[in-house]
Motif scaffolding. Sequence first.
Motif, PDB file in Angstrom:
ATOM      1  N   ALA A   1      52.270  62.386  79.751  1.00  0.00           N
ATOM      2  CA  ALA A   1      52.822  61.823  78.514  1.00  0.00           C
ATOM      3  C   ALA A   1      54.174  61.167  78.769  1.00  0.00           C
ATOM      4  O   ALA A   1      54.496  60.115  78.201  1.00  0.00           O
ATOM      5  CB  ALA A   1      52.954  62.915  77.454  1.00  0.00           C
ATOM      6  N   CYS A   2      54.969  61.785  79.633  1.00  0.00           N
ATOM      7  CA  CYS A   2      56.272  61.230  80.000  1.00  0.00           C
ATOM      8  C   CYS A   2      56.109  59.858  80.651  1.00  0.00           C
ATOM      9  O   CYS A   2      56.743  58.872  80.234  1.00  0.00           O
ATOM     10  CB  CYS A   2      56.992  62.201  80.937  1.00  0.00           C
TER      11      CYS A   2
ATOM     12  N   SER B   1      54.854  57.046  78.355  1.00  0.00           N
ATOM     13  CA  SER B   1      55.898  56.501  77.483  1.00  0.00           C
ATOM     14  C   SER B   1      56.798  55.524  78.240  1.00  0.00           C
ATOM     15  O   SER B   1      57.297  54.558  77.658  1.00  0.00           O
ATOM     16  CB  SER B   1      56.728  57.632  76.863  1.00  0.00           C
TER      17      SER B   1
ATOM     18  N   ASP C   1      59.962  65.358  78.499  1.00  0.00           N
ATOM     19  CA  ASP C   1      60.309  64.573  77.315  1.00  0.00           C
ATOM     20  C   ASP C   1      59.587  63.225  77.335  1.00  0.00           C
ATOM     21  O   ASP C   1      58.928  62.864  78.307  1.00  0.00           O
ATOM     22  CB  ASP C   1      61.823  64.361  77.247  1.00  0.00           C
ATOM     23  N   THR C   2      59.748  62.462  76.252  1.00  0.00           N
ATOM     24  CA  THR C   2      59.123  61.140  76.152  1.00  0.00           C
ATOM     25  C   THR C   2      60.134  60.131  75.597  1.00  0.00           C
ATOM     26  O   THR C   2      61.192  60.517  75.084  1.00  0.00           O
ATOM     27  CB  THR C   2      57.895  61.172  75.219  1.00  0.00           C
TER      28      THR C   2
ATOM     29  N   GLY D   1      63.368  58.844  71.480  1.00  0.00           N
ATOM     30  CA  GLY D   1      62.447  59.614  72.291  1.00  0.00           C
ATOM     31  C   GLY D   1      62.161  60.957  71.666  1.00  0.00           C
ATOM     32  O   GLY D   1      62.639  61.284  70.568  1.00  0.00           O
TER      33      GLY D   1
END
Length: 364
Positions: free
Chosen positions: A40-41, A44, A113-114, A231
Motif C-alpha cells: 500500500a505504501c 501510493s 504509512d501512505t 497522507g
Amino acid sequence: MAPAIQPVIQLQPLVLPPLPSSPRISIAITSYNYSRFLGACLDSCLAQSLTAAEIVVVDDGSTDNSLDLLDEYSSRHPQIKVIRQANGGICVATNTLLAACTGDVVLILDSDDTMTPDRARRVVEALRQPVDGQNPGWVHHPLTRFSDQQPDLGQAPYYEGGKGPQGWLAADTLRAASAPVLATASMLAFRREVLDAIGSLDPDRLMYQDLQLCTIGVLVSPVAFVATPLGGYRVHSTSTSAGSMVSLAQIEATRKRAVKFDAWLRMQLDKRQPGASALWRRLEDQGGYLWLCFLEKWLAGKGKDRRLLWKALRHPDTVNGPRQYRIYYYGALLLPRRLFVAYSKFIFGNNPLKTKVRKLLGRA
C-alpha cells in the motif's frame, strides 16, 4: 583593563535559491518487517500526480518477506531502488537512505504509512512560496490517522486553529528548548541543500529520526506548512508511538534519549557556528526534562517527589507550553500512581473512546 566584549551569537538561516523549474523528486522509505503494509505504501508513491524520479527503499534487515515484495515491485518499476543492509535501527537506516537520494526534493515516508496522490505536488508548491521573506528549505504537514478497523481516527498532529508553525523558527525553538514542529517522518519533506547542511543523524537505536530532523531543521532553515493532510498515518500494535510513555522502561528510555539528544544537538549547533551550543538551555533548566526525572522516580516506586513535581509544573516551559501537556502533568498531582498509569495509557494509547473525545474537542 575592561574585559573584552563577547560577540553576540545569532543563528542565521541557510540562504536558498529558488527551486529548479522541474525539480527532481525522491521518495525516501525505511522499512523493517512491514511487508504487510509495504504494498500500500509503494502503490501510493507510484500514484503521485507529480511523478517521482526515484523511490529509494532501505530495508533494515527484514526477516519477513519484505525483500521478495521489494524485488517484485522493483522489477516492474525501475524507479524503485532497493538498498539492503543489516539491521542497525531507524537512524542508521535513515542516514543510509538520505545519503542515497539524489533528488532536489526528498519526501520521507515510513513503510507502514501512505501518501495522497498530490503530496509531491503540494510539497513542491509550498517550497516555491517564500515564508518570512525567504525560500523555505523544508515542509511539514498533517496526516490522517487510520487503522485496519477504523479508516479515520482523526488528524495528527493537532495545532490550534489548524495553523501549524512556519517561517524562520530558530528564536522560538531556542527560547522553548523545543521545536514547535510536531511531526513524524512521514509528515516531512526537505530540499537537498538542507539535508546536506544537517548531515548525519545520531545513529544510536535509542534515538528518533523525526525528532532530530525537526529540531535541527528549524535551526537551519525556514519551514513551510501545508494544512491539508497529505497522507495516512497507520496506527497498529507495532507503531513506535503506540502506547508510549506508559511504563517505567519507556520513561527511562525517554530520559536517556533526552540526554543523548542534548549532546547531539549541541554538537550540531557548534558545527553550524562555533559557540552556538551556548544558545541551547541546559537539560536541568528544561521543564520537560524535570518532568521526566519526576516521573521516572515516581514510577520506580521511590515516592511522589512533590518538590520536583512543582518545579516542573511551575517551569515557564510548562506554563507557556501546550495546554494538553499541562493537563497531563497535573494528573500526577491529583492521581495516585496506579490511576495515573491508567490515565497515561488512555492519553498515549489508541482506542475508540479516545477517538470520540478528540472529535468532541474538535481535534479529529
